[in-house]
Design an enzyme around this catalytic site. Structure first.
Site, PDB file in Angstrom:
ATOM      1  N   ARG A 270      39.494  39.741  40.737  1.00 57.77           N
ATOM      2  CA  ARG A 270      39.053  39.658  42.027  1.00 57.77           C
ATOM      3  C   ARG A 270      38.935  38.142  42.423  1.00 57.77           C
ATOM      4  O   ARG A 270      38.029  37.473  41.382  1.00 57.77           O
ATOM      5  CB  ARG A 270      38.110  40.594  42.551  1.00 57.77           C
ATOM      6  CG  ARG A 270      38.478  42.037  42.461  1.00 57.77           C
ATOM      7  CD  ARG A 270      37.152  43.021  42.832  1.00 57.77           C
ATOM      8  NE  ARG A 270      36.423  42.710  41.445  1.00 57.77           N
ATOM      9  CZ  ARG A 270      35.176  43.535  41.334  1.00 57.77           C
ATOM     10  NH1 ARG A 270      34.858  44.177  42.016  1.00 57.77           N
ATOM     11  NH2 ARG A 270      34.608  43.401  40.054  1.00 57.77           N
TER      12      ARG A 270
ATOM     13  N   HIS B 162      35.718  33.697  40.548  1.00 59.52           N
ATOM     14  CA  HIS B 162      36.335  34.973  40.526  1.00 59.52           C
ATOM     15  C   HIS B 162      35.958  35.617  39.262  1.00 59.52           C
ATOM     16  O   HIS B 162      35.219  35.216  38.649  1.00 59.52           O
ATOM     17  CB  HIS B 162      38.013  34.536  40.196  1.00 59.52           C
ATOM     18  CG  HIS B 162      38.113  33.847  38.964  1.00 59.52           C
ATOM     19  ND1 HIS B 162      38.576  34.334  37.777  1.00 59.52           N
ATOM     20  CD2 HIS B 162      38.262  32.631  38.577  1.00 59.52           C
ATOM     21  CE1 HIS B 162      38.692  33.666  36.673  1.00 59.52           C
ATOM     22  NE2 HIS B 162      38.606  32.230  37.233  1.00 59.52           N
ATOM     23  N   CYS B 163      36.422  37.016  39.381  1.00 54.45           N
ATOM     24  CA  CYS B 163      35.845  37.771  37.913  1.00 54.45           C
ATOM     25  C   CYS B 163      37.216  38.072  37.489  1.00 54.45           C
ATOM     26  O   CYS B 163      38.383  37.405  37.478  1.00 54.45           O
ATOM     27  CB  CYS B 163      35.333  39.086  38.262  1.00 54.45           C
ATOM     28  SG  CYS B 163      35.745  40.091  39.679  1.00 54.45           S
ATOM     29  N   ALA B 164      37.388  39.162  36.564  1.00 51.71           N
ATOM     30  CA  ALA B 164      38.496  39.804  35.999  1.00 51.71           C
ATOM     31  C   ALA B 164      39.612  39.901  36.545  1.00 51.71           C
ATOM     32  O   ALA B 164      40.810  39.662  36.217  1.00 51.71           O
ATOM     33  CB  ALA B 164      38.304  40.917  34.943  1.00 51.71           C
TER      34      ALA B 164
END
Length: 496
Positions: A30, A26-28
């Site tokens: 998504r 995951h990112c910030a």
């Protein structure tokens, strides 16, 4: 985490089950999946989940927009799915199996230039500020610059060049380092290779054109001579040399014993590469770079520049969708090297602004849709600060008509920009702050271009929605500028 249990369970089912997940991270905002069979994911049903604010696929990754609670959702999802998350670099590596050869090449190009962008942006801002204080006659009835009148600002003007020169003249060092890092080879060798391309003992690349052939210094080997020419600010020579060094090192690792690898590999990778860089790769790369820069520059300054600008402004957003936009970084840098600035990058900044303005119109039209606003409002801000993917994949491509409206607005603004000769000092922040990277003499006209990129997409998006032009999916109640709302679901675009 219990509040996401139901949605996490449904997402696992709709994505094709645990067996369809190759990797996940995951990112910030998504969840980022690499799927064994991407077509098994039920996108429409996934987007109906309460916690999901949109989906899109990019660079071989299926991305599910969750929002600021993505860490909490991710933890619950991996617990339920019984899978272990990996870091983003591992996901990128895994995602390459879902990418074509062209996509892999573009992804590699992006990975090379992305680490360099912060420095290039800073450099552009510094050059712009130096232009204001040292190159424009603003004082004493337009006869002197600020730096000429005030000793303090003259010192600032001189001092800032220390940073500007380090960023742009020594750009090959950053490129060769970045290639070594991306290829997993010895990074210090990449740095050394870059330094051999810009060494002070070489004739500066900017002085080559004004130096007589007989006055160019050479390395004299008796049987042959090699010109001692530097490659300051040159992109393609540095890339060719960087990849040669990386592949030589990788090849040598396969058969050189570990006991002598520390001595043999660096020597037989670096020395032949430096020689090839100055004898073969550098000259070839210089000519290729010159050719590309001249073709683009000629297209933007010819009698048909308006057509070139219209097409580029219209098609840049689709290039972002495909990933082809990464090639523009190299072209911009080459234009800067050849012509002291770039007239390509201003159009990119305008395209980003246009996409954000289209989303702003959707916010207006769909006011009260709280779930969508969790995507649309941050996406608009992101666009105006130069990052368009959340806006395009989360909103504009979903409805299509705002995406087209933004492309049209971007095209009109690009024609005005190119026709007015707008030039940027360098790549900058590709949204509203982008004006800081524009050469000061073009501030006013570029500000007008920005206004066009804001107003035209906003109005076109509303018009397209009102008359169902290019609209096949959006039948929600919308707002006009008056108090009355209207619904147009019975007048679908299929009938147009």
């Amino acid at each position: 985490m219990a509040k996401y249990t139901a949605d996490a369970e449904k997402l696992l089912q709709l994505i094709g089950g645990k067996e369809n997940i190759s990797s996940v991270t995951h990112c910030a905002t998504r969840m980022r999946f690499v799927l064994q069979n991407p077509e098994d994911a039920d996108v429409k049903e996934i987007e109906m989940l309460t916690a999901v604010k949109g989906t899109f696929t990019q660079a071989g990754q299926f991305q599910v927009i969750i929002g600021n609670d993505v860490q909490e959702f991710y933890n619950e999802f991996t617990r339920i799915a019984g899978v272990e998350g990996v870091n983003k670099d591992e996901v990128k590596t895994d995602a390459k199996k879902n990418m074509s050869i062209l996509q892999r090449m573009l992804a590699a190009l992006a990975e090379i230039f992305t680490p360099l962008i912060p420095a290039i942006v800073v450099g552009g801002l510094i050059l712009g500020f130096r232009n204001v204080i040292g190159d424009i006659d603003l004082l004493q009835n337009g006869t002197k610059t600020i730096a000429e009148v005030y000793p303090f600002w003259n010192g600032v003007y001189s001092f800032l060049w220390l940073i500007g020169e380090a960023i742009f003249h020594f750009l090959p060092v950053g490129i060769t380092w970045s290639i070594a890092k991306k290829m997993g080879t010895t990074q210090i060798l990449g740095i050394v290779l870059g330094l051999t391309l810009v060494s002070p003992q070489l004739l500066n690349a900017y002085a080559v054109a004004s130096t007589k052939a007989a006055d160019i210094p050479v390395w004299d080997f008796g049987f042959t001579q090699i010109p001692m020419i530097g490659y300051q600010a040159q992109v393609i020579p540095a890339m060719l040399a960087g990849f040669m060094l990386a592949y030589l090192e990788i090849g040598l690792r396969k058969f050189v014993p570990n006991a002598i690898s520390m001595i043999v590999i660096p020597f037989f990778a670096l020395v032949p590469t430096v020689l090839a860089a100055h004898v073969i790769l550098g000259p070839i790369g210089w000519k290729i770079g010159d050719a590309i820069a001249h073709v683009v520059y000629s297209g933007l300054t010819s009698s048909l520049s308006w057509l070139f600008a219209a097409l580029f402004g219209f098609l840049y957003a689709p290039l972002v969708v495909t990933g082809l936009h990464h090639m523009t970084n190299a072209i911009d840098l080459q234009l800067m090297s050849q012509f002291g600035g770039t007239n390509l990058w201003p159009m990119i900044a305008l395209s980003n602004i246009a996409q954000g303005s289209a989303v702003l119109a959707i916010i207006f039209l769909h006011k009260g849709n709280e779930k969508e606003e969790q995507v649309s409002i941050p996406a608009t801000i992101s666009c105006y600060l130069g990052v368009t993917e959340p806006a395009m994949f989360g909103i504009n491509l979903k409805y299509l008509y705002p995406f087209i409206a933004a492309m049209i607005g971007s095209s009109i603004a690009a024609v005005i920009s190119v026709s007015s000769g707008v030039m940027a000092n360098s790549i900058g922040v590709g949204g509203l702050p982008g004006i800081l990277s524009i050469k000061p003499q073009f501030y006013l006209i570029f500000a007008f271009c920005m206004l066009v990129a804001i107003v035209v997409p906003f109005i076109l998006t509303i018009v397209f929605r009102k008359y169902n032009i290019l609209n096949k999916v959006d039948d929600a109640p919308i707002r006009t500028f008056g108090a009355k709302e209207f619904r147009t679901s019975s007048r679908k675009a299929d009938n147009l």
